[in-house]
Design a protein around this motif. Structure first.
Motif, PDB file in Angstrom:
ATOM      1  N   GLY A  87       0.815  -1.155  -0.016  1.00  0.00           N
ATOM      2  CA  GLY A  87       0.142  -0.180  -0.055  1.00  0.00           C
ATOM      3  C   GLY A  87       0.930   1.099   0.178  1.00  0.00           C
ATOM      4  N   LYS A  88       2.208   1.126  -0.269  1.00  0.00           N
ATOM      5  CA  LYS A  88       2.993   2.345  -0.289  1.00  0.00           C
ATOM      6  C   LYS A  88       2.762   3.191  -1.570  1.00  0.00           C
ATOM      7  N   ILE A  89       3.302   4.330  -1.566  1.00  0.00           N
ATOM      8  CA  ILE A  89       3.410   5.274  -2.823  1.00  0.00           C
ATOM      9  C   ILE A  89       4.718   5.052  -3.279  1.00  0.00           C
ATOM     10  N   VAL A  90       4.785   4.599  -4.694  1.00  0.00           N
ATOM     11  CA  VAL A  90       5.965   4.363  -5.372  1.00  0.00           C
ATOM     12  C   VAL A  90       6.471   5.326  -6.214  1.00  0.00           C
ATOM     13  N   ILE A  91       7.462   6.130  -5.877  1.00  0.00           N
ATOM     14  CA  ILE A  91       7.917   7.002  -7.249  1.00  0.00           C
ATOM     15  C   ILE A  91       9.242   6.691  -7.690  1.00  0.00           C
ATOM     16  N   CYS A  92       9.103   6.541  -8.981  1.00  0.00           N
ATOM     17  CA  CYS A  92       9.966   5.869  -9.664  1.00  0.00           C
ATOM     18  C   CYS A  92      10.644   6.740 -10.773  1.00  0.00           C
ATOM     19  N   GLU A  93      11.887   7.166 -10.713  1.00  0.00           N
ATOM     20  CA  GLU A  93      12.672   7.951 -11.663  1.00  0.00           C
ATOM     21  C   GLU A  93      12.860   7.051 -12.763  1.00  0.00           C
ATOM     22  N   ARG A  94      12.466   7.349 -13.958  1.00  0.00           N
ATOM     23  CA  ARG A  94      12.532   6.533 -15.318  1.00  0.00           C
ATOM     24  C   ARG A  94      11.608   5.106 -15.128  1.00  0.00           C
ATOM     25  N   TYR A  95      11.273   4.702 -16.254  1.00  0.00           N
ATOM     26  CA  TYR A  95      10.630   3.393 -16.240  1.00  0.00           C
ATOM     27  C   TYR A  95      10.101   3.070 -17.868  1.00  0.00           C
ATOM     28  N   THR A  96       9.037   2.787 -17.930  1.00  0.00           N
ATOM     29  CA  THR A  96       8.830   2.166 -19.320  1.00  0.00           C
ATOM     30  C   THR A  96       8.799   3.103 -20.323  1.00  0.00           C
ATOM     31  N   ASP A  97       8.300   4.307 -20.208  1.00  0.00           N
ATOM     32  CA  ASP A  97       8.449   5.492 -21.146  1.00  0.00           C
ATOM     33  C   ASP A  97       9.823   6.042 -21.357  1.00  0.00           C
ATOM     34  N   SER A  98      10.713   5.685 -20.444  1.00  0.00           N
ATOM     35  CA  SER A  98      12.433   5.911 -21.030  1.00  0.00           C
ATOM     36  C   SER A  98      12.473   4.946 -22.028  1.00  0.00           C
ATOM     37  N   LEU A 160      19.078  13.699 -27.839  1.00  0.00           N
ATOM     38  CA  LEU A 160      18.031  13.954 -26.895  1.00  0.00           C
ATOM     39  C   LEU A 160      17.008  14.613 -27.336  1.00  0.00           C
ATOM     40  N   GLU A 161      17.161  15.294 -28.551  1.00  0.00           N
ATOM     41  CA  GLU A 161      15.709  15.979 -29.306  1.00  0.00           C
ATOM     42  C   GLU A 161      14.819  14.746 -29.977  1.00  0.00           C
ATOM     43  N   LYS A 162      15.480  14.053 -30.411  1.00  0.00           N
ATOM     44  CA  LYS A 162      14.759  12.429 -30.761  1.00  0.00           C
ATOM     45  C   LYS A 162      13.954  11.833 -29.618  1.00  0.00           C
ATOM     46  N   VAL A 163      14.785  11.738 -28.746  1.00  0.00           N
ATOM     47  CA  VAL A 163      14.085  11.047 -27.369  1.00  0.00           C
ATOM     48  C   VAL A 163      13.164  12.057 -26.819  1.00  0.00           C
ATOM     49  N   ARG A 164      13.198  13.443 -27.114  1.00  0.00           N
ATOM     50  CA  ARG A 164      12.072  14.285 -26.611  1.00  0.00           C
ATOM     51  C   ARG A 164      10.756  14.079 -27.335  1.00  0.00           C
ATOM     52  N   SER A 165      11.206  14.093 -28.623  1.00  0.00           N
ATOM     53  CA  SER A 165      10.142  13.918 -29.525  1.00  0.00           C
ATOM     54  C   SER A 165       9.102  12.559 -29.252  1.00  0.00           C
ATOM     55  N   GLY A 166       9.893  11.555 -28.871  1.00  0.00           N
ATOM     56  CA  GLY A 166       9.178  10.254 -28.272  1.00  0.00           C
ATOM     57  C   GLY A 166       8.269  10.327 -27.047  1.00  0.00           C
ATOM     58  N   PHE A 167       8.875  11.352 -25.942  1.00  0.00           N
ATOM     59  CA  PHE A 167       8.023  11.610 -24.767  1.00  0.00           C
ATOM     60  C   PHE A 167       6.765  12.433 -25.069  1.00  0.00           C
ATOM     61  N   SER A 168       6.773  13.325 -26.146  1.00  0.00           N
ATOM     62  CA  SER A 168       5.859  14.170 -26.830  1.00  0.00           C
ATOM     63  C   SER A 168       4.820  13.349 -27.339  1.00  0.00           C
ATOM     64  N   PHE A 169       5.228  12.594 -28.022  1.00  0.00           N
ATOM     65  CA  PHE A 169       4.269  11.571 -28.832  1.00  0.00           C
ATOM     66  C   PHE A 169       3.590  10.863 -27.757  1.00  0.00           C
ATOM     67  N   LEU A 170       4.198   9.899 -26.777  1.00  0.00           N
ATOM     68  CA  LEU A 170       3.744   9.241 -25.824  1.00  0.00           C
ATOM     69  C   LEU A 170       2.884  10.050 -24.752  1.00  0.00           C
ATOM     70  N   ALA A 171       3.197  11.382 -24.533  1.00  0.00           N
ATOM     71  CA  ALA A 171       2.214  12.317 -23.481  1.00  0.00           C
ATOM     72  C   ALA A 171       0.856  12.572 -24.452  1.00  0.00           C
ATOM     73  N   GLU A 172       0.963  12.569 -25.700  1.00  0.00           N
ATOM     74  CA  GLU A 172      -0.220  12.810 -26.529  1.00  0.00           C
ATOM     75  C   GLU A 172      -1.198  11.522 -26.690  1.00  0.00           C
ATOM     76  N   ARG A 173      -0.617  10.629 -26.872  1.00  0.00           N
ATOM     77  CA  ARG A 173      -1.390   9.277 -27.084  1.00  0.00           C
ATOM     78  C   ARG A 173      -1.812   8.880 -25.601  1.00  0.00           C
ATOM     79  N   ASP A 174      -0.996   8.971 -24.363  1.00  0.00           N
ATOM     80  CA  ASP A 174      -1.528   8.257 -23.113  1.00  0.00           C
ATOM     81  C   ASP A 174      -1.822   9.707 -22.432  1.00  0.00           C
ATOM     82  N   ARG A 175      -2.693  10.674 -22.784  1.00  0.00           N
ATOM     83  CA  ARG A 175      -2.812  11.888 -22.129  1.00  0.00           C
ATOM     84  C   ARG A 175      -3.424  11.759 -20.850  1.00  0.00           C
ATOM     85  N   GLY A 176      -4.270  10.587 -20.794  1.00  0.00           N
ATOM     86  CA  GLY A 176      -5.015  10.467 -19.300  1.00  0.00           C
ATOM     87  C   GLY A 176      -3.870  10.059 -18.192  1.00  0.00           C
TER      88      GLY A 176
END
Ligand code: TYD
Length: 204
Positions: A87-98, A160-176
């Motif tokens: 029942g803990k809150i888990v805060i993880c730096e980097r995971y599947t989206d990385s 890094l800019e390519k990676v950033r565009s990946g995050f941008s795509f994912l943020a749009e796709r999984d916006r919830g």
């Protein structure tokens, strides 16, 4: 509650993760605890995989992918899943989206294959993901100023800019799930925005 923090190298994740953990430990005293962890290498023994994947001269993008996945299998089994079960809150730096942003947008591996591997590995999905978005040149300058460059970071702003565009795509796709935070604001502004987002989600 499984929370992940994402973004390109140098975006300020680590600072923000620590501030968030500190604040949640104060405000959420009634929950079972707050666990901070990170990838790669966030489990006992994980330093060895971390060193291998970040410092040694891997040439095949698939070796890199499989090492990140192996690291995550142990991390989920030994750290994340037990903490969530308690029942803990888990805060993880980097995971599947990385993995999607770096190995697919950065290294050119097919997105659907990587996501198929995630399903096969049975990785739990984050409930909420904070993406700290910073343009690659700004992130690169911060890292260069800190004198801290590892193998992936040395590939520079184009990567890094390519990676950033990946995050941008994912943020749009999984916006919830994924919330974009402007990484160019000052540290306390970013931290307040992250805390608001997380508390609103926790108490909805
Ligand atoms: P790290 O030193 O932890 O960077 P940061 O402090 O910026 O998080 O190095 C992690 C590096 O590994 C970073 O460049 C991103 C990369 N990475 C991947 O390429 N794929 C992954 O699945 C993960 C978890 C990290």
């Amino acid at each position: 509650m499984f929370l992940t923090l994402e973004g390109i190298d140098g975006c300020g994740k680590t600072t923000q993760a620590h501030l968030l953990v500190e604040r949640l430990r104060e405000t959420e005293k009634s929950c079972g605890g707050v666990v901070w962890t990170k990838e790669p290498g966030g489990w006992p023994g994980g330093e060895k995989i971390r060193d291998l994947v970040l410092r040694d001269g891997l040439e095949h993008p698939l070796s890199e992918l499989f090492l990140f996945l192996a690291d995550r299998c142990e991390h989920v089994l030994q750290v994340i899943a037990p903490a969530l079960k308690e029942g803990k809150i888990v805060i993880c730096e980097r995971y599947t989206d990385s993995t999607l942003a770096y190995q697919s947008w950065g290294r050119g591996l097919p997105l659907e294959k990587i996501e198929e591997l995630f399903r096969w590995c049975g990785f739990p999905s984050p409930d909420k993901t904070i993406w700290i978005d910073l343009p690659a040149p700004a992130a690169y300058h911060r890292m260069a100023g800190r004198g801290r460059m590892d193998r992936l970071e040395e590939e520079g702003t184009v990567f890094l800019e390519k990676v950033r565009s990946g995050f941008s795509f994912l943020a749009e796709r999984d916006r919830g799930r994924i919330v974009r935070i402007d990484g160019e604001k000052d540290i306390s502004g970013i931290s307040a925005e992250i805390l608001d987002t997380v508390l609103a989600f926790l108490h909805q």
